[in-house]
Design an enzyme around this catalytic site. Structure first.
Site, mmCIF file in Angstrom:
data_model
loop_
_atom_site.group_PDB
_atom_site.id
_atom_site.type_symbol
_atom_site.label_atom_id
_atom_site.label_comp_id
_atom_site.label_asym_id
_atom_site.label_seq_id
_atom_site.Cartn_x
_atom_site.Cartn_y
_atom_site.Cartn_z
ATOM 1 N N GLU A 16 -6.847 -23.961 -39.988
ATOM 2 C CA GLU A 16 -8.031 -24.013 -39.130
ATOM 3 C C GLU A 16 -9.258 -24.538 -39.882
ATOM 4 O OE1 GLU A 16 -8.099 -20.495 -36.234
ATOM 5 O OE2 GLU A 16 -6.829 -19.785 -37.865
ATOM 6 N N VAL A 182 6.337 -16.978 -28.729
ATOM 7 C CA VAL A 182 6.703 -16.732 -30.122
ATOM 8 C C VAL A 182 5.533 -17.130 -30.997
ATOM 9 C CG1 VAL A 182 8.386 -17.203 -31.939
ATOM 10 C CG2 VAL A 182 9.114 -17.207 -29.532
ATOM 11 N N SER A 189 -6.026 -19.742 -33.638
ATOM 12 C CA SER A 189 -6.150 -21.020 -32.948
ATOM 13 C C SER A 189 -4.829 -21.515 -32.369
ATOM 14 C CB SER A 189 -6.742 -22.095 -33.875
ATOM 15 O OG SER A 189 -8.088 -21.810 -34.144
ATOM 16 N N SER A 190 -3.926 -20.585 -32.079
ATOM 17 C CA SER A 190 -2.632 -20.901 -31.453
ATOM 18 C C SER A 190 -1.751 -21.795 -32.314
ATOM 19 C CB SER A 190 -2.836 -21.542 -30.077
ATOM 20 O OG SER A 190 -3.538 -20.669 -29.224
ATOM 21 N N GLN A 220 6.643 -10.765 -24.243
ATOM 22 C CA GLN A 220 7.051 -11.052 -22.879
ATOM 23 C C GLN A 220 5.956 -11.848 -22.176
ATOM 24 O OE1 GLN A 220 7.311 -7.965 -19.476
ATOM 25 N NE2 GLN A 220 9.384 -8.016 -20.339
ATOM 26 N N ARG A 225 -4.292 -14.573 -15.088
ATOM 27 C CA ARG A 225 -5.430 -15.391 -15.484
ATOM 28 C C ARG A 225 -5.827 -15.052 -16.916
ATOM 29 N NH1 ARG A 225 -9.418 -13.723 -10.772
ATOM 30 N NH2 ARG A 225 -10.858 -15.122 -11.867
ATOM 31 N N TYR A 258 -8.846 -27.732 -28.791
ATOM 32 C CA TYR A 258 -9.715 -28.538 -29.637
ATOM 33 C C TYR A 258 -9.582 -30.052 -29.463
ATOM 34 C CZ TYR A 258 -9.857 -24.018 -31.940
ATOM 35 O OH TYR A 258 -9.992 -22.676 -32.203
ATOM 36 N N ARG A 297 -14.102 -11.843 -30.299
ATOM 37 C CA ARG A 297 -13.743 -12.261 -28.941
ATOM 38 C C ARG A 297 -12.441 -11.550 -28.592
ATOM 39 N NH1 ARG A 297 -11.791 -17.304 -29.403
ATOM 40 N NH2 ARG A 297 -9.743 -16.463 -28.913
ATOM 41 N N ASP A 299 -9.320 -11.171 -25.849
ATOM 42 C CA ASP A 299 -8.639 -11.958 -24.822
ATOM 43 C C ASP A 299 -7.710 -11.087 -23.992
ATOM 44 O OD1 ASP A 299 -9.918 -13.929 -26.239
ATOM 45 O OD2 ASP A 299 -8.100 -14.779 -27.116
ATOM 46 N N ASN A 311 -4.489 -9.211 -24.786
ATOM 47 C CA ASN A 311 -3.675 -10.158 -25.535
ATOM 48 C C ASN A 311 -3.961 -10.037 -27.028
ATOM 49 O OD1 ASN A 311 -1.995 -12.294 -26.221
ATOM 50 N ND2 ASN A 311 -3.558 -13.842 -25.824
ATOM 51 N N GLU A 312 -5.225 -10.241 -27.427
ATOM 52 C CA GLU A 312 -5.552 -10.128 -28.846
ATOM 53 C C GLU A 312 -7.059 -10.049 -29.038
ATOM 54 O OE1 GLU A 312 -4.040 -13.600 -30.796
ATOM 55 O OE2 GLU A 312 -5.549 -14.928 -29.937
ATOM 56 N N ASN A 314 -10.057 -11.518 -31.803
ATOM 57 C CA ASN A 314 -10.320 -12.528 -32.830
ATOM 58 C C ASN A 314 -11.653 -12.187 -33.476
ATOM 59 O OD1 ASN A 314 -11.105 -14.972 -34.188
ATOM 60 N ND2 ASN A 314 -9.692 -16.117 -32.886
ATOM 61 N N GLY A 318 -13.979 -19.211 -32.695
ATOM 62 C CA GLY A 318 -14.670 -20.494 -32.748
ATOM 63 C C GLY A 318 -16.139 -20.309 -32.427
#
Length: 361
Positions: A16, A182, A189-190, A220, A225, A258, A297, A299, A311-312, A314, A318
């Site tokens: 990143e 996975v 940043s995925s 899973q 959204r 990005y 942040r 998510d 979800n997670e 961070n 960014g």
């Protein structure tokens, strides 16, 4: 009034690096120059520290060099010295470091540990918050302990993958099914993330994730959204209004974030007020669960029936002027420049608080 000296630290050795250059360039332009005297310090992809290099210079030419420096690890007088013997401004001293670093060796607690040992004030989360925020496996364990709803998941070690691939595939297929996501446990940043719709894609996804980390998280798929909230503060953290990601691709991967400009951010996200309140409460709960500080942040997924799944988190998202974190605060009433000022003040606040404790008799 004497201006406080702030070092904006950017770059780093992670995948990143370029994202960090974008974030640091925006921070550098927007920071209050009347309040702060700013120096720049870039970490190259090979790990050298370059005093005076600016992020936009590396964006144009990654081979450019600043003054190579080392940190003097002296808790009574932390400072930087030039390796060529030249004199740095104010002899390399400073008041606080603002680490605009994403990914391993910048956002995972390692550099925060260096700052702690050297008695350096810095913006953002500390060692524990950064480490938990980076490691998706441990993050999820903490979220479970905090009672935050999340998608079912499995964690697989690279060594287990190498020895028992068939068992790993069987466990994932029977516990999670297809499609599933996975992910390397310790990247942002995925990077290295794949969506697997069948066994062949799952095998490829596991091998890809294993290139980036010894630990792999498989989740899973949740149909919902993609909603994000920004959190600001220390013990008294508060959450922004929510925003929604409308990705241009199947999911919000590195390219969608990005490179591909087709993704859209909707602020505020169109949600019932009860859902907004629940998201804000859960975002702050997640922030406190990992012991984050300063900024994060968080998510979420929100399903058609308004079920919320985290979800997670961070801990150094960014930070360009068009990134979701500052845009959400701008829509919540805190302009970008003021947000930077608040994060610096929160860093000083956390430093004073941490140094008030005894660590020996």
């Amino acid at each position: 009034m004497t201006r406080q000296k702030i070092i904006i630290l950017f770059g780093g050795q992670s995948g990143e690096h370029e994202v960090s250059l974008n974030s640091a360039s925006s921070v550098l332009k927007a920071i209050d120059k009347e309040k702060y005297e700013v120096e720049t310090l870039g970490i190259s992809k090979s790990g050298q520290w370059h005093w005076g290099i600016r992020p936009e210079q590396w964006q144009q030419d990654p081979t450019l060099q600043g003054i190579l420096v080392n940190l003097v690890h002296d808790p009574s007088n932390p400072r930087f010295i030039a390796l060529d013997g030249s004199t740095l401004p104010q002899d390399g001293t400073f008041d606080l470091i603002f680490p605009v670093l994403h990914g391993p060796f910048g956002e995972d607690g390692t550099i925060q540990g260096l700052f702690e040992m050297a008695n350096i004030p810095y913006a953002g989360s500390g060692v524990l918050g950064s480490a938990l925020g980076m490691d998706k496996d441990r993050m999820k364990a903490v979220f479970t302990e905090a009672g935050l709803p999340q998608a079912p998941y499995l964690t697989v070690l690279r060594t287990t993958l190498q020895k028992m691939m068939e068992k790993v595939l069987h466990d994932i297929e029977h516990s999670l099914g297809y499609p599933c996501f996975v992910k390397p446990a310790n990247l942002g940043s995925s990077v290295g993330i794949s969506k697997a719709r069948n066994r062949e894609e799952l095998i490829n996804a596991l091998h890809l994730a294993a290139e980036y980390d010894r630990k792999i998280v498989v989740e899973q798929n949740i149909v919902g959204r993609e909603i994000e909230l920004s959190v600001l503060g220390n013990e008294d953290a508060k959450a922004s209004i929510p925003g929604e990601i409308l990705p241009s691709k199947d999911f919000y991967d590195y390219e969608a974030k990005y490179i591909d400009t087709g993704s859209r951010l909707v602020i505020p996200a169109p949600l019932d007020q009860e859902v907004v309140k629940s998201l804000q409460e859960k975002a702050v709960a997640a922030f406190k669960a990992v012991e984050a500080c300063g900024l994060s942040r968080v998510d979420f997924f929100v399903t058609e029936g308004n079920q919320i799944y985290i979800n997670e988190i961070n801990t150094m998202p960014g930070f360009t002027q068009i990134s979701m974190y500052p845009k959400l605060w701008e829509a919540s009433g805190i302009p970008y420049s003021e947000l930077i000022t608040q994060l610096i003040e929160l860093g000083f606040q956390r430093f004073r608080d941490s140094r008030s404790r005894k660590i020996s008799l």
